[in-house]
Design an enzyme around this catalytic site. Structure first.
Site, mmCIF file in Angstrom:
data_model
loop_
_atom_site.group_PDB
_atom_site.id
_atom_site.type_symbol
_atom_site.label_atom_id
_atom_site.label_comp_id
_atom_site.label_asym_id
_atom_site.label_seq_id
_atom_site.Cartn_x
_atom_site.Cartn_y
_atom_site.Cartn_z
ATOM 1 N N HIS A 1 0.836 -1.205 0.000
ATOM 2 C CA HIS A 1 0.000 0.000 0.000
ATOM 3 C C HIS A 1 0.871 1.255 0.000
ATOM 4 O O HIS A 1 2.040 1.204 0.367
ATOM 5 C CB HIS A 1 -0.904 0.048 1.241
ATOM 6 C CG HIS A 1 -2.161 -0.760 1.096
ATOM 7 N ND1 HIS A 1 -2.227 -2.080 1.453
ATOM 8 C CD2 HIS A 1 -3.402 -0.424 0.631
ATOM 9 C CE1 HIS A 1 -3.455 -2.531 1.219
ATOM 10 N NE2 HIS A 1 -4.185 -1.556 0.722
ATOM 11 N N LYS B 1 -0.884 5.060 4.417
ATOM 12 C CA LYS B 1 -1.834 4.153 5.079
ATOM 13 C C LYS B 1 -1.458 3.979 6.538
ATOM 14 O O LYS B 1 -0.303 3.743 6.876
ATOM 15 C CB LYS B 1 -1.863 2.794 4.367
ATOM 16 C CG LYS B 1 -2.922 1.868 4.940
ATOM 17 C CD LYS B 1 -3.204 0.688 4.040
ATOM 18 C CE LYS B 1 -4.209 -0.268 4.643
ATOM 19 N NZ LYS B 1 -5.538 0.327 4.872
#
Ligand code: NAD
Length: 258
Positions: free
Chosen positions: A161, A165
């Protein structure tokens, strides 16, 4: 007309959701909420989202209960952070407003608290760590592969990610581990999850089943966050038409994949 309120409306996902709600013929944005210190506080939610002016200004999360009373939404969509989300769902429960929640990173305790709150208030709810159709097919394939391969194959997950995040591992990786573990009759913690935070990656998940002689990989790559917002539109319609009072449904239910 479905009246929609969005919590986290100035965030990455919130802005996309505001935009998509504004473009649905059967939906209307009636409230947009974010933290009091947000630099866009008081500005028009449509303009913040890069869409047309919607006549709905961003309001402070501390005023959520008041806002729900005034704006009378049918559904509250929450894409914030776990702790805030618990509070927002409690406010929605008090106001008897259905919820669609994409926030991830809930602890076991928070999850149980949510279940109790929703059961007690009898509101309808969809809570899912991933609103993409592809990822939900990925979950189904994961269950099927685990059922066929059994415990001779070791499952493991890698997720990648973007660097912003907040939760590690991703809610999607945890959900995949849960689904596989349930099928194999093992503990989800027994499944190794490797998390990588890199650049602007929207979200990649790979599940590997491995034995000494072969490996089977199932990979999903999200190309754009729009995919999650599109899933949220389906979940909003589902929760009002088919949601059951006091029961938490997820995207597997919305898509009929169970
Ligand atoms: P973000 O940080 O860009 O946005 C979150 C927003 O919530 C921010 O604007 C923040 O100020 C706001 N916020 C914080 N506390 C609040 C409160 N009490 N009330 C109202 N607003 C509040 O993050 P993001 O990338 O948009 O992700 C948000 C959440 O959604 C994360 O948990 C992420 O993991 C999750 N997510 C889920 C899916 C899915 O499909 N379920 C997809 C993408 C992201």
């Amino acid at each position: 007309m479905i009246r929609v309120a969005v919590c986290g409306a100035a965030g990455r996902m919130g802005r996309l959701i505001v935009r998509q709600v504004a473009s649905q013929k059967d939906m209307k944005l009636v409230a947009a909420v974010d933290v009091p210190e947000h630099p866009m506080m008081g500005k028009d939610a449509g303009l913040i989202a890069g869409a047309q002016k919607l006549g709905v200004n961003l309001v402070e999360s501390t005023k959520l209960s008041e806002v729900l009373k005034k704006a009378k939404p049918h559904v509250l969509v929450d894409f914030t952070v776990a702790e805030a989300s618990v509070q927002n769902i409690k406010a929605a429960s008090r106001a008897k407003v259905a919820v669609v929640v994409g926030t991830t990173g809930f602890t076991e305790q928070q999850r149980k608290e949510l279940e109790r709150t929703i059961k007690r208030s009898g509101i309808r709810a969809v809570i899912s760590p991933n609103f993409s159709v592809g990822v939900n097919v990925f979950f189904k394939l994961a269950r099927e592969a685990a059922a066929i391969l059994g415990r001779d194959y070791e499952p493991s997950i890698t997720e990648v990610h973007h660097v912003y995040k907040k939760d590690v591992p991703s809610g999607t990786a945890l959900k995949a581990a849960e689904e596989v573990a349930k099928e194999l009759g093992i503990d989800p913690e027994e499944i190794k999850i490797k998390s990588i935070r890199e650049g602007e990656v929207v979200g990649d998940h790979t599940l590997v089943f491995s034995d000494p002689f072969e490996a089977l990989e199932i990979t999903h790559r999200a190309k754009s966050r729009e995919v999650f917002a599109a899933g949220v539109m389906r979940a909003i319609r589902y929760v009002l038409k088919k949601g059951k009072p006091g029961i938490i449904r997820d995207m597997q239910d919305v898509l009929g994949l169970r």
